[in-house]
Design an enzyme around this catalytic site. Structure first.
Site, PDB file in Angstrom:
ATOM      1  N   CYS A  83       0.840  -1.207   0.000  1.00  0.00           N
ATOM      2  CA  CYS A  83       0.000   0.000   0.000  1.00  0.00           C
ATOM      3  C   CYS A  83       0.878   1.261   0.000  1.00  0.00           C
ATOM      4  O   CYS A  83       1.518   1.558  -0.987  1.00  0.00           O
ATOM      5  CB  CYS A  83      -0.968  -0.045   1.173  1.00  0.00           C
ATOM      6  SG  CYS A  83      -2.280   1.163   1.013  1.00  0.00           S
ATOM      7  N   SER A 225      -1.840 -11.335  38.055  1.00  0.00           N
ATOM      8  CA  SER A 225      -3.164 -10.713  37.934  1.00  0.00           C
ATOM      9  C   SER A 225      -4.254 -11.734  37.660  1.00  0.00           C
ATOM     10  O   SER A 225      -5.430 -11.394  37.637  1.00  0.00           O
ATOM     11  CB  SER A 225      -3.128  -9.718  36.778  1.00  0.00           C
ATOM     12  OG  SER A 225      -2.942 -10.424  35.558  1.00  0.00           O
ATOM     13  N   GLY A 226      -3.857 -12.985  37.399  1.00  0.00           N
ATOM     14  CA  GLY A 226      -4.859 -13.971  36.972  1.00  0.00           C
ATOM     15  C   GLY A 226      -4.942 -14.016  35.462  1.00  0.00           C
ATOM     16  O   GLY A 226      -5.615 -14.866  34.895  1.00  0.00           O
ATOM     17  N   GLY A 227      -4.232 -13.102  34.793  1.00  0.00           N
ATOM     18  CA  GLY A 227      -4.251 -13.065  33.331  1.00  0.00           C
ATOM     19  C   GLY A 227      -3.231 -14.020  32.727  1.00  0.00           C
ATOM     20  O   GLY A 227      -2.368 -14.555  33.429  1.00  0.00           O
ATOM     21  N   SER A 230       0.853 -12.699  32.663  1.00  0.00           N
ATOM     22  CA  SER A 230       1.612 -12.773  33.922  1.00  0.00           C
ATOM     23  C   SER A 230       1.762 -14.227  34.354  1.00  0.00           C
ATOM     24  O   SER A 230       2.812 -14.625  34.879  1.00  0.00           O
ATOM     25  CB  SER A 230       0.971 -11.916  35.022  1.00  0.00           C
ATOM     26  OG  SER A 230      -0.315 -12.376  35.357  1.00  0.00           O
ATOM     27  N   LYS A 367       0.340 -12.317  21.460  1.00  0.00           N
ATOM     28  CA  LYS A 367      -0.585 -12.982  22.402  1.00  0.00           C
ATOM     29  C   LYS A 367      -0.837 -14.446  22.035  1.00  0.00           C
ATOM     30  O   LYS A 367      -0.819 -15.321  22.906  1.00  0.00           O
ATOM     31  CB  LYS A 367      -1.916 -12.212  22.400  1.00  0.00           C
ATOM     32  CG  LYS A 367      -2.869 -12.627  23.470  1.00  0.00           C
ATOM     33  CD  LYS A 367      -2.618 -11.812  24.699  1.00  0.00           C
ATOM     34  CE  LYS A 367      -3.551 -12.160  25.826  1.00  0.00           C
ATOM     35  NZ  LYS A 367      -3.246 -11.332  26.994  1.00  0.00           N
TER      36      LYS A 367
END
Ligand code: XMP
Length: 511
Positions: A83, A225-227, A230, A367
């Site tokens: 592009c 964090s529970g994520g 981490s 991710k």
């Protein structure tokens, strides 16, 4: 130039730059992103096997538009322009770029007339995705046309030696079905790369070794964090240094139903050395009477730092702070140039006087790659596939005043919504789904008795990166079941509404 088995993406400001890098990695070749104004020495030091110039919002005709040093353009380096990248190549090699009469945006068809990029495309007519206003009107000397769109615009060019190639359309987006064939022709045929980027035990062993070398017998501290990010960072670090890793899990009271318990059980099963701090009363006290969204975030962020610091001190401090930084954070915070540290997901920026070095084992990964590593480390799929959850938690989903009662109401409704989505087998198709408790009461009737209850909004979205999002079309029957169950099982709620806004103009969270 010397060459490593990697592709360098030069970011000219496109919203798709990270997508190009991911597509290259999906083909098995490591890719890195550098911003277009990175000094030439750094571009050369990257030693890529080839360069891809991204699209971008500017016009090459603008005075301060992104450029690339002539030394690179005229080197022996294979280059693919996409592009804006094609317009930059045409302009730099002496061709003519002009503003088209109208923008070409969305689905288009192009006719292929040849060229190395199309070597693996059987058909001569391709469906592609266009997004441009400027056009290449005249080829540079020594270049030939390889494709043209049905509307008449040049859609592909190639230098006579086949080293420099360019496309007006976007091969990286899913709307260009033959995009991966085209990128693979560039990466393997033109750049000569080998598919050796594999995320499995080899990557893990290498990283464990690197962590050991960096830690050198010191102590490491980490906020969990529970994520996913981490957790994966902590598990790989634990494999490297065992109990010299100390994790702190701060429960700020804004977690979902049973979340603290489930997360702690998972951490235990992964042998993580975790200190669970229940600070929910402190947080609720600090937030009493606060309704303004930014104030809520600020209070939570600051208190989180204080609690984390107190706990870190109790544990006797550490030499290194482990962070779940991933590649998009690195790119977004410093154009891939490195050096800029991402503020911690939950604490929103740790104070400088903590005087700890940083350990970021996932900083090269996207991710989906982190998830792959998580699987390879034996973390349960249902944990790895959990929807993203914001650092301030339910605080940004409970509009108006935050009280334990209102948070509990939201937790119950949210748990029902997610349970029904899982039952319907839709959880993994949805990027994020949750309930928001609105600061609105309304009149209802139950068993001939007037009620004046709370209102909950259902939000489910599809997204690729949370930068943009589309509301997810949940089946009517599922919505009906959810609404009935919420009103029956959470007596304080008498109205359920559905959020049908995309991002933009709305954000994913309500606050
Ligand atoms: P928005 O609401 O800005 O959210 O469209 C985009 C994505 O980011 C998440 N989010 C956060 N994540 N700390 C986080 O770690 C935060 O303060 C925060 N705020 C929003 C949100 O859940 C969505 O996935």
């Amino acid at each position: 130039m010397a060459k490593k088995n990697k592709i360098l993406i030069i970011d000219c400001g496109s919203q798709y730059t990270q997508l190009i890098a991911r597509r290259v990695r999906e083909l098995g070749v490591y890719s890195e992103i550098l911003f277009w104004d990175t000094p030439m020495e750094k571009l050369i030091a990257a030693e890529p096997a080839g360069i891809i110039l991204s699209g971008g919002p500017r016009s090459v005709l603008d005075k301060d538009a992104p450029t690339l040093p002539t030394e690179i353009l005229r080197s022996d380096m294979p280059i693919l322009g996409i592009c804006y990248g094609m317009q930059l190549i045409a302009h730099s090699f002496g061709g003519k770029v002009k503003r088209g009469e109208y923008a070409e945006y969305g689905h288009a068809k192009v006719n292929v007339s040849g060229g190395r990029l199309f070597a693996h495309c059987d058909e001569k007519k391709l469906d592609v995705w266009m997004s441009h206003w400027d056009e290449v009107k005249e080829l540079p000397v020594g270049f030939k046309e390889t494709a043209r769109s049905e509307s008449g615009a040049l859609a592909g060019i190639e230098s006579s030696d086949g080293r420099v190639t360019a496309l007006q359309f976007h091969p990286e987006v899913a709307h260009t079905p033959k995009g991966q064939e085209i990128l693979s022709a560039f990466i393997f045929d033109i750049c000569g790369c080998k598919a050796d980027w594999q995320l499995g035990s080899e990557w893990i062993d290498r990283e464990i070794q690197a962590i050991r070398e960096k830690v050198k017998g010191g102590r490491v501290i980490c906020g969990l964090s529970g994520g996913v990010d981490s957790t994966v960072s902590a598990v790989i670090t634990q494999r490297a240094i065992g109990d010299d890793l100390h994790c702190i899990f701060v429960d700020h009271g804004m977690l979902r139903k049973n979340e603290a318990k489930e997360v702690m059980e998972t951490y235990k099963s992964l042998n993580l050395n975790v200190h669970h701090v229940d600070a929910s009363d402190r947080f609720l006290k600090a937030l009493a009477g606060v309704t303004e969204p930014e104030r809520k975030r600020k209070i939570i962020g600051e208190l989180f730092i204080r609690v984390f610091e107190e706990e870190a001190r109790k544990l006797g401090g550490a030499d290194l702070l482990l962070q779940g930084t991933i590649y998009p954070d690195v790119v977004e915070s410093g154009h891939g140039g490195g050096g800029v540290i991402k503020s911690h997901h939950n604490v929103g920026g740790l104070p400088e006087d903590m005087k700890m070095g940083l350990l970021e084992p996932l900083r090269d990964l996207f991710k989906d790659e982190v998830r792959k590593i998580g699987h390879a480390l034996g973390i349960a799929s249902h944990f790895i596939g959990r929807h993203p959850f914001p650092g301030p938690g339910l605080a940004v989903r409970c509009l108006g005043e935050l009280t334990k009662e209102r948070l509990d109401i939201l937790r119950e409704a949210d748990a029902i919504f997610i349970e029904e989505i899982r039952k319907a087998g839709l959880y993994d198709d949805i990027w994020q789904a949750f309930c928001a408790l609105l600061p609105v009461r309304s009149v209802g009737v139950v068993g001939d008795v007037r009620t004046y209850g709370e209102t909950v909004a259902l939000r489910a979205i599809s997204s690729l990166d949370a930068m943009t999002a589309e509301w997810f079309r949940l089946p009517y029957d599922l919505l009906d079941t959810v609404a009935r169950r919420i009103c029956n099982e959470v007596p304080q709620i008498n109205r359920v509404v559905l959020d049908v806004t995309s991002k933009p103009p709305a954000t994913i969270e309500w606050e």
